[in-house]
Design an enzyme around this catalytic site. Sequence first.
Site, PDB file in Angstrom:
ATOM      1  N   LYS A  34     -65.794 107.617  11.671  1.00  0.00           N
ATOM      2  CA  LYS A  34     -66.023 107.781  13.115  1.00  0.00           C
ATOM      3  C   LYS A  34     -65.206 108.969  13.622  1.00  0.00           C
ATOM      4  CE  LYS A  34     -66.053 104.776  17.225  1.00  0.00           C
ATOM      5  NZ  LYS A  34     -65.859 103.403  17.702  1.00  0.00           N
ATOM      6  N   SER A 109     -69.496 101.172  19.900  1.00  0.00           N
ATOM      7  CA  SER A 109     -69.481 102.611  20.017  1.00  0.00           C
ATOM      8  C   SER A 109     -69.553 103.325  18.663  1.00  0.00           C
ATOM      9  CB  SER A 109     -68.208 103.041  20.752  1.00  0.00           C
ATOM     10  OG  SER A 109     -67.062 102.690  20.013  1.00  0.00           O
ATOM     11  N   SER A 133     -67.014  97.335  18.693  1.00  0.00           N
ATOM     12  CA  SER A 133     -67.687  98.570  18.282  1.00  0.00           C
ATOM     13  C   SER A 133     -68.026  98.688  16.811  1.00  0.00           C
ATOM     14  CB  SER A 133     -66.834  99.766  18.660  1.00  0.00           C
ATOM     15  OG  SER A 133     -67.064 100.043  20.007  1.00  0.00           O
TER      16      SER A 133
HETATM   17  N1  GLN Z   1     -68.374  97.932  24.426  1.00  0.00           N
HETATM   18  C1  GLN Z   1     -66.971  97.791  24.520  1.00  0.00           C
HETATM   19  C2  GLN Z   1     -66.391  98.803  25.487  1.00  0.00           C
HETATM   20  O1  GLN Z   1     -67.122  99.559  25.992  1.00  0.00           O
HETATM   21  C3  GLN Z   1     -66.314  97.906  23.179  1.00  0.00           C
HETATM   22  C4  GLN Z   1     -66.255  99.292  22.669  1.00  0.00           C
HETATM   23  C5  GLN Z   1     -65.309  99.454  21.515  1.00  0.00           C
HETATM   24  O2  GLN Z   1     -65.034  98.516  20.779  1.00  0.00           O
HETATM   25  N2  GLN Z   1     -64.809 100.675  21.371  1.00  0.00           N
HETATM   26  O3  GLN Z   1     -65.236  98.828  25.737  1.00  0.00           O
END
Ligand code: GLN
Length: 438
Positions: A34, A109, A133
């Site tokens: 990532k 994400s 994510s």
């Molecule tokens: N959807 C969650 C957020 O927007 C988790 C995203 C993540 O784990 N980076 O915070």
Amino acid sequence: MRIGDLGSINEKYEMFINFSQSNDIDGEFTFSAKDNLTSIDYESTAGSKILEGYKAPFDATPIKRMREAGGALIGKTNMDEFGFGTFCTNSAFGIPKNPFDLNRSCGGSSGGSACAAAVLDDHVSIGVSTGGSIVCPASFCGVYGLAPSYGRVSRYGLIDYGNSLDKVGLLSFKASDLRRYLPIISGKDPHDPTSYVQPELKLGQKKLKSVAIPKEAVKGDGISKDVMECFEKSLEMLRSMSIDVEYISMPTLKYSIPAYYVIATSEASTNLARFCGMRYGQQDGDLTLKFDDYFTSFRSKYFGDEAKRRILLGTFTRMVGYADRYYNKALQVREAIIADYKEQFKRFDAVVTPTMPFISPRFDDISKMSALDSYKADFLTVPPNITGMPHMSAPCGYSDGMPIGLLFTSDHWNEDILIDAAERWDSAFDVRHAEVKI
Ligand code: GLN
């Protein structure tokens, strides 16, 4: 080692922000990471315009360890800006397309990582989870995703979202890859003090024998009909694998979304303060302006809308006079949720729910969702994340040709149980490959 033409694959799926320009690469296996994990050879942008052009002077520890084990890093995967999102539509560098339907989201994400794991042969991708994510995109793209216990994998070299929540983990088409790669990226790291709390990772000792289903998570109308049907079939399958399945009550789960978004945005708002155009990435701010005006104009230009929303929210919840009402309160809620899980783990090996309440949505439907709608979609993935407990999503069915995921959560440091669950599930369930045509 030949890796094929990543350029044409990426043109179709947009899973990478930066990737290898050569079709041949040295290494025993390939992996991607990532884009919020730093690497010396590719840019590290965390999906943000503000970091465009930034090349870190060192590899993040998980990347370094994969390279030392013979891995070749072939690309940095697309993501919601700084990890802020559920559908990977908040990236400044294109939107990854779901390999099962190009009109739908890969999830967020770590959407690019899930896409790479689904599309590329024999590939493992390193993802990061703050509130879901890893497992959300794994579920939407029909692959396995494992977020280990908080502290298991070093965060050195991670561009932080929420420091008390961030966890580095893995996404792969093959369940057996979790056993292969988790020991490589795990372990104590002198650069990350939180990595020192971990007991040794021991695999092959514990088995999944019983699971608990929290009624609060699965009853009511929060989960779509097709996901619920698939979930019930999955429970039947677990029973046929001689695993005890029991419904239980976890009353604290309903507080997890508000507590998570307070903690995550509070921490994110301080983390983003360092991006001021003086240290990393873009540096073209107007230096003749007064400091506040300079800071405001530079950040207004380069941060995306969701990053701005979270800075505002997180700054508010930390303000003098409000911290006790929001941030500190949210920390107490987190303790109550941890206690609720620990109670279950006295009797059960894992807590199980669907991973996401619906199949991957179409981009035109996502564009109609409010920020709150999208936050609420995380109600199944946030509880294990806020507690720092390891969790894993396994593909468990298909609806409309789109994958559905099953989420297993075990007690702190019990990744062993999840890896056992993934492999046994994999031998019982027929996981589909996406039809990839370039
Ligand atoms: N959807 C969650 C957020 O927007 C988790 C995203 C993540 O784990 N980076 O915070």
